[in-house]
Write a protein that holds these residues in place. Structure first.
Motif, PDB file in Angstrom:
ATOM      1  N   TYR A  17      10.514  28.132 -29.030  1.00 53.48           N
ATOM      2  CA  TYR A  17       9.731  27.222 -28.208  1.00 53.48           C
ATOM      3  C   TYR A  17      10.251  25.808 -28.436  1.00 53.48           C
ATOM      4  CZ  TYR A  17       6.313  31.073 -28.007  1.00 53.48           C
ATOM      5  OH  TYR A  17       5.702  32.287 -27.824  1.00 53.48           O
ATOM      6  N   GLY A  20       6.339  23.790 -29.163  1.00 54.19           N
ATOM      7  CA  GLY A  20       5.345  24.828 -29.394  1.00 54.19           C
ATOM      8  C   GLY A  20       4.390  24.494 -30.511  1.00 54.19           C
ATOM      9  N   ASP A  21       3.323  25.282 -30.581  1.00 58.47           N
ATOM     10  CA  ASP A  21       2.288  25.122 -31.606  1.00 58.47           C
ATOM     11  C   ASP A  21       2.136  26.426 -32.380  1.00 58.47           C
ATOM     12  OD1 ASP A  21       1.958  22.727 -30.279  1.00 58.47           O
ATOM     13  OD2 ASP A  21       0.028  23.269 -29.374  1.00 58.47           O
ATOM     14  N   ALA A  31      -1.650  32.497 -33.929  1.00 64.23           N
ATOM     15  CA  ALA A  31      -1.150  32.319 -32.569  1.00 64.23           C
ATOM     16  C   ALA A  31       0.080  31.433 -32.580  1.00 64.23           C
ATOM     17  CB  ALA A  31      -2.228  31.708 -31.677  1.00 64.23           C
ATOM     18  N   GLU A  33       1.983  29.443 -29.420  1.00 68.68           N
ATOM     19  CA  GLU A  33       1.943  29.171 -27.981  1.00 68.68           C
ATOM     20  C   GLU A  33       2.479  27.780 -27.710  1.00 68.68           C
ATOM     21  OE1 GLU A  33      -2.056  29.720 -26.614  1.00 68.68           O
ATOM     22  OE2 GLU A  33      -2.267  31.696 -27.588  1.00 68.68           O
ATOM     23  N   GLU A  34       2.658  27.479 -26.421  1.00 69.77           N
ATOM     24  CA  GLU A  34       3.190  26.172 -26.049  1.00 69.77           C
ATOM     25  C   GLU A  34       2.169  25.054 -26.172  1.00 69.77           C
ATOM     26  OE1 GLU A  34       5.058  26.403 -22.262  1.00 69.77           O
ATOM     27  OE2 GLU A  34       6.864  27.367 -23.067  1.00 69.77           O
ATOM     28  N   ASN A  35       0.891  25.379 -26.027  1.00 69.50           N
ATOM     29  CA  ASN A  35      -0.123  24.328 -26.136  1.00 69.50           C
ATOM     30  C   ASN A  35      -1.451  24.923 -26.562  1.00 69.50           C
ATOM     31  OD1 ASN A  35      -1.404  21.863 -26.041  1.00 69.50           O
ATOM     32  ND2 ASN A  35      -1.762  21.922 -23.837  1.00 69.50           N
ATOM     33  N   ILE A  36      -1.717  24.879 -27.866  1.00 71.89           N
ATOM     34  CA  ILE A  36      -2.984  25.359 -28.398  1.00 71.89           C
ATOM     35  C   ILE A  36      -3.936  24.182 -28.505  1.00 71.89           C
ATOM     36  CG2 ILE A  36      -4.124  26.442 -30.381  1.00 71.89           C
ATOM     37  CD1 ILE A  36      -1.456  27.848 -30.982  1.00 71.89           C
TER      38      ILE A  36
END
Length: 388
Positions: A17, A20-21, A31, A33-36
């Motif tokens: 990513y 990413g987060d 998790a 993901e790109e935006n948590i």
């Protein structure tokens, strides 16, 4: 809960990513993901584009068992009084207070495979452990994790000086075969006694071999020279056991033979002088050549031969010499985890795995890169104050 935001997340599981987060809770990755979206109960660390990676893994070393600056009192690496000592356990000698663990953490190294040295034909059991903690019992990931065996110069030199076997390579191989033969016979007798509900006298020394014979752990074979590597492979196949080929300094000479064996390799220490006859041909080209031949490759500092915190820099030199950037990073993360049989817990950033994370200013294989954070089991154990 810990939320790492805005990182270049290299999962080492096939996905990167660019922004990413990573969410961590109860010591595990929850998790990626790109935006948590952050919530009040989360501790948020904005890394502003830094590289977020699995914690680095050292797959062969003697950290904690050969302590920093302690001399004889801190060196429990070799019980050089008997060439066959399978019953020795690294957990009884590793000192978590060894200052090298602090160096490891500051280098982004979150776990290590550590254990006995190579004075004996059979040195004893390794342990795979985390690099932060006060009690080894709480730091263990896998124990026993491997059985150390050694070929070549070291057992020859040690026992020739004592006037006993082995003083030749023939004797080293013979003693190992003899030990494995006795262990195989012991296993058969124990299984027969169990089947018939008969009394059986447990032999502590022979019991240590059972995880090897049951293919629960590998033989961890110290072998530098090509002929010693081939002897290790030969014996491994004779007894149908798992094996890792450690050091493998002349592996590039016999790359096809190693690949056909299906045994993985742990290469190094290469960033040192050629101090022995059997390492005269070592080169940083070896990892790339073996990888191209189809062998699974990890790298080692063999700490304290090379200080453990420089493992990523060794990977950089191997990458430059033909291994490549992607495989260089794999050699100190997921490949190392697979070879050490702990990839279900560490080596990549995936949901459900241990939250062992290293955060760097850039590519950790480059000399000017700094470690920003080291996280083990979801806890920040190192924070670089100069960059925060």
């Amino acid at each position: 809960m810990l939320l790492i935001k805005n990182g270049k997340v290299l999962t080492m599981a096939g996905i990167t990513y660019e922004k990413g987060d990573v969410l961590v809770a109860v010591g595990k990755i929850q998790a990626i993901e790109e935006n948590i979206v952050a919530t009040e109960e989360m501790e948020v660390v904005d890394v502003k584009g830094a590289w977020v990676m699995p914690g680095i893994i050292e797959s062969h070393c003697h950290i904690g068992i050969m302590e920093e600056d302690k001399g004889f009192e801190g060196n429990d690496t070799n019980e050089a009084t008997d060439p066959i000592t399978p019953q020795l356990r690294a957990i009884d000698a590793v000192n978590p207070m060894d200052t090298a663990f602090k160096d490891a953490v500051e280098g982004g190294i979150t776990s290590v495979m550590t254990g006995p040295g190579s004075a004996n034909v059979v040195g004893g059991q390794f342990v795979f452990m985390k690099t932060s903690g006060q009690s080894i019992d709480e730091m263990i990931v896998k124990e026993p994790a491997a059985m150390k065996i050694a070929f070549g110069e070291n057992p020859k030199r040690v026992y020739n000086s004592k006037g006993k076997m082995p003083s030749t390579r023939m004797a080293t191989a013979s003693l190992l075969r003899e030990a494995l033969t006795h262990a195989t016979q012991y296993k058969a007798k124990k299984e027969k006694a169990f089947t018939k509900s008969e009394d059986f006298a447990v032999d502590f020394k022979q019991e240590a071999w059972l995880p090897v014979l049951n293919k629960e752990i590998p033989l961890k074979a110290h072998a530098h020279r090509s002929d010693d590597i081939l002897t290790a492979i030969r014996i491994g196949k004779e007894f149908d056991v798992l094996m890792t080929l450690d050091h493998c300094s002349e592996g590039h000479f016999i790359a096809d033979y190693i690949a056909s064996s299906k045994y993985p390799v742990i290469i190094g220490p290469t960033l040192t002088r050629r101090s022995k006859i059997e390492v005269q041909n070592k080169t940083f080209e070896t990892p790339g050549i073996l990888h191209q031949a189809g062998t699974l490759v990890a790298l080692t500092t063999d700490h304290p031969v090379i200080p453990v915190q420089y493992l990523s820099k060794c990977a950089g030199l191997a990458a430059k010499a033909g291994l490549g950037i992607e495989e260089g990073l794999k050699a100190i993360t997921i490949n190392a985890a697979i070879i050490c049989d702990v990839a279900d817990r560490v080596g990549s950033l995936e949901v459900g795995k241990d939250a062992d994370i290293a955060i760097f200013t850039g590519n950790p294989m480059e000399i000017f890169t700094d470690t920003l954070y080291t996280i083990i089991d979801g806890t920040i154990v190192y924070k670089n104050r100069a960059n925060n």
